[in-house]
Write an enzyme that holds these catalytic residues in place. Structure first.
Site, PDB file in Angstrom:
ATOM      1  N   HIS A 112     -52.474   2.782  -5.696  1.00  0.00           N
ATOM      2  CA  HIS A 112     -51.411   3.788  -6.027  1.00  0.00           C
ATOM      3  C   HIS A 112     -50.742   3.452  -7.254  1.00  0.00           C
ATOM      4  O   HIS A 112     -50.598   2.515  -7.787  1.00  0.00           O
ATOM      5  CB  HIS A 112     -50.267   3.650  -4.959  1.00  0.00           C
ATOM      6  CG  HIS A 112     -49.540   2.302  -4.865  1.00  0.00           C
ATOM      7  ND1 HIS A 112     -50.308   1.123  -4.546  1.00  0.00           N
ATOM      8  CD2 HIS A 112     -48.345   1.669  -5.373  1.00  0.00           C
ATOM      9  CE1 HIS A 112     -49.609  -0.017  -4.451  1.00  0.00           C
ATOM     10  NE2 HIS A 112     -48.410   0.551  -5.075  1.00  0.00           N
ATOM     11  N   ASP A 154     -46.480   3.715  -8.767  1.00  0.00           N
ATOM     12  CA  ASP A 154     -45.313   3.600  -7.925  1.00  0.00           C
ATOM     13  C   ASP A 154     -44.641   4.813  -8.022  1.00  0.00           C
ATOM     14  O   ASP A 154     -44.284   5.443  -8.911  1.00  0.00           O
ATOM     15  CB  ASP A 154     -44.451   2.307  -8.626  1.00  0.00           C
ATOM     16  CG  ASP A 154     -44.967   1.214  -8.496  1.00  0.00           C
ATOM     17  OD1 ASP A 154     -45.685   0.974  -7.176  1.00  0.00           O
ATOM     18  OD2 ASP A 154     -44.794   0.199  -9.383  1.00  0.00           O
ATOM     19  N   HIS A 158     -52.173   0.369  -9.083  1.00  0.00           N
ATOM     20  CA  HIS A 158     -52.526  -1.020  -8.833  1.00  0.00           C
ATOM     21  C   HIS A 158     -52.651  -1.227  -7.227  1.00  0.00           C
ATOM     22  O   HIS A 158     -52.410  -0.486  -6.514  1.00  0.00           O
ATOM     23  CB  HIS A 158     -51.327  -1.769  -9.304  1.00  0.00           C
ATOM     24  CG  HIS A 158     -49.928  -1.494  -8.658  1.00  0.00           C
ATOM     25  ND1 HIS A 158     -49.307  -0.362  -9.315  1.00  0.00           N
ATOM     26  CD2 HIS A 158     -49.089  -2.048  -7.987  1.00  0.00           C
ATOM     27  CE1 HIS A 158     -48.317  -0.115  -8.653  1.00  0.00           C
ATOM     28  NE2 HIS A 158     -48.095  -1.222  -7.784  1.00  0.00           N
ATOM     29  N   ARG A 200     -39.066  -7.543  -8.237  1.00  0.00           N
ATOM     30  CA  ARG A 200     -39.618  -6.235  -9.104  1.00  0.00           C
ATOM     31  C   ARG A 200     -38.553  -5.210  -9.617  1.00  0.00           C
ATOM     32  O   ARG A 200     -37.418  -5.085  -8.878  1.00  0.00           O
ATOM     33  CB  ARG A 200     -40.664  -5.499  -8.681  1.00  0.00           C
ATOM     34  CG  ARG A 200     -40.390  -4.213  -7.661  1.00  0.00           C
ATOM     35  CD  ARG A 200     -41.449  -3.501  -7.222  1.00  0.00           C
ATOM     36  NE  ARG A 200     -40.956  -2.200  -6.648  1.00  0.00           N
ATOM     37  CZ  ARG A 200     -41.750  -1.065  -6.399  1.00  0.00           C
ATOM     38  NH1 ARG A 200     -43.142  -1.218  -6.801  1.00  0.00           N
ATOM     39  NH2 ARG A 200     -41.269  -0.049  -6.137  1.00  0.00           N
TER      40      ARG A 200
END
Length: 318
Positions: free
Chosen positions: A117, A119, A271, A286
């Site tokens: 995917h 983000d 990723h 994150r």
């Protein structure tokens, strides 16, 4: 000679010596995935270093820093090198830092981000990129893989590139496991998410606004359908592209050390977080950032849907 047999090769490598004077990128693949040497993230970054970090991200699409213990403030400051802080996804937030998401996996909360995917493509302006630090790592495993969508585009046949050019696709979080995660937080949270984050449309082929790279912009997690063609054709196109981006020549897999740091360009990469370490613990902090000049809407995504004060019983990300 230029045929399908050579399409996955990089014809000209970036001249690192000529382009960089203040940092040293060490690529792991041709023009992709570079370790940045010579930068101490625990100290203020000079303007030339900041400028070269931005250029490195444009050049190599995902960059890594040797392990360094950085504070939450330094984590946020690093993200702001690349752009203003973005709204983020539905993940829980670090106490006292609503812009830092926490993805925590252990025996009770198995990892569940083992799918390709980009983000948050389910918003009109997806984040330009993400900065993560893996603060706790399992004894072995728990790596992350990145795939270059510019490489994936360039290696397609000219005819197929021409076919995809001009097509659009619908993206929504509702076709992903986010729906189950939000339902676990409560019916009101789920309904709020449906109301606040409706499906959006993006070009199948995007042009990066800064680098000019042409990239594939569909993914198996959030892309619901190709618009304007039959359901059967849409399914087959998405099935092929989902397999295509997994071509080994497009992929770098990174082995984490405690406090390792990565920054990736969400517009040029996908990723995949490997889920091979259960029941061991892995903690990811994150921060997402927008393109320079693009401000986030007010409130982080979790607070917008009313879920920030609710303790999740399951773990999920992206």
């Amino acid at each position: 000679m230029s045929t399908f047999k050579t399409a996955k090769a990089v014809r000209q490598l970036i001249d690192i010596g000529a382009r960089y004077q203040h940092i040293r990128p060490v690529p792991k693949m041709p023009n992709f995935a570079a370790v940045i040497e010579g930068v101490d993230l625990t100290k203020p970054l000079s303007a030339p270093v900041r400028q070269e970090l931005v250029q490195a991200l444009l050049d190599f699409e995902v960059i890594f820093f040797p392990p360094q213990k950085i504070t939450p403030e330094q984590h946020l400051a690093l993200a702001e090198v690349f752009g203003p802080i973005a709204q983020g996804a539905y993940n829980p937030r670090k106490t006292g830092y609503s812009d830092i998401e926490i993805i925590e996996n252990d025996e009770r909360r198995p990892p569940a981000i083992d799918h390709w995917h980009s983000d948050i493509t389910w918003v009109e302006n997806p984040p330009a990129g993400t900065v993560i630090q893996i603060v706790e790592v399992p004894p072995v495993g728990g790596n992350t893989a990145w795939a270059s969508m510019s490489k994936a585009y360039e290696a397609l046949s000219p005819g197929y590139r021409a076919y995809l050019d001009g097509l659009t696709a619908t993206h929504t979080w509702e076709v992903s496991n986010w729906r189950k995660y939000l339902a676990d937080l409560g019916e009101d949270v789920l309904i709020n998410a449906i109301r606040e984050f409706k499906p959006v449309v993006h070009p199948v082929i995007k042009v990066h606004p800064e680098s000019g790279k042409r990239v594939l912009f569909v993914n198996e997690t959030f892309t619901k359908k190709i618009d304007g063609i039959s359901e059967l054709e849409s399914k087959e196109v998405l099935r092929f592209l989902a397999q295509w981006v997994k071509t080994p020549e497009f992929i770098y897999t990174h082995a984490w050390e405690p406090h390792g740091i990565a920054v990736w360009d969400n517009r040029t990469t996908q990723h995949f977080a490997l889920a091979d370490y259960w029941p061991h613990r892995r903690v990811n902090q994150r921060v997402t950032f927008n393109a320079r000049g693009v401000e986030a809407r007010a409130g982080n995504a979790l607070s917008v849907v009313g879920g920030e004060a609710i303790e999740p019983t399951v773990a999920f990300g992206t």
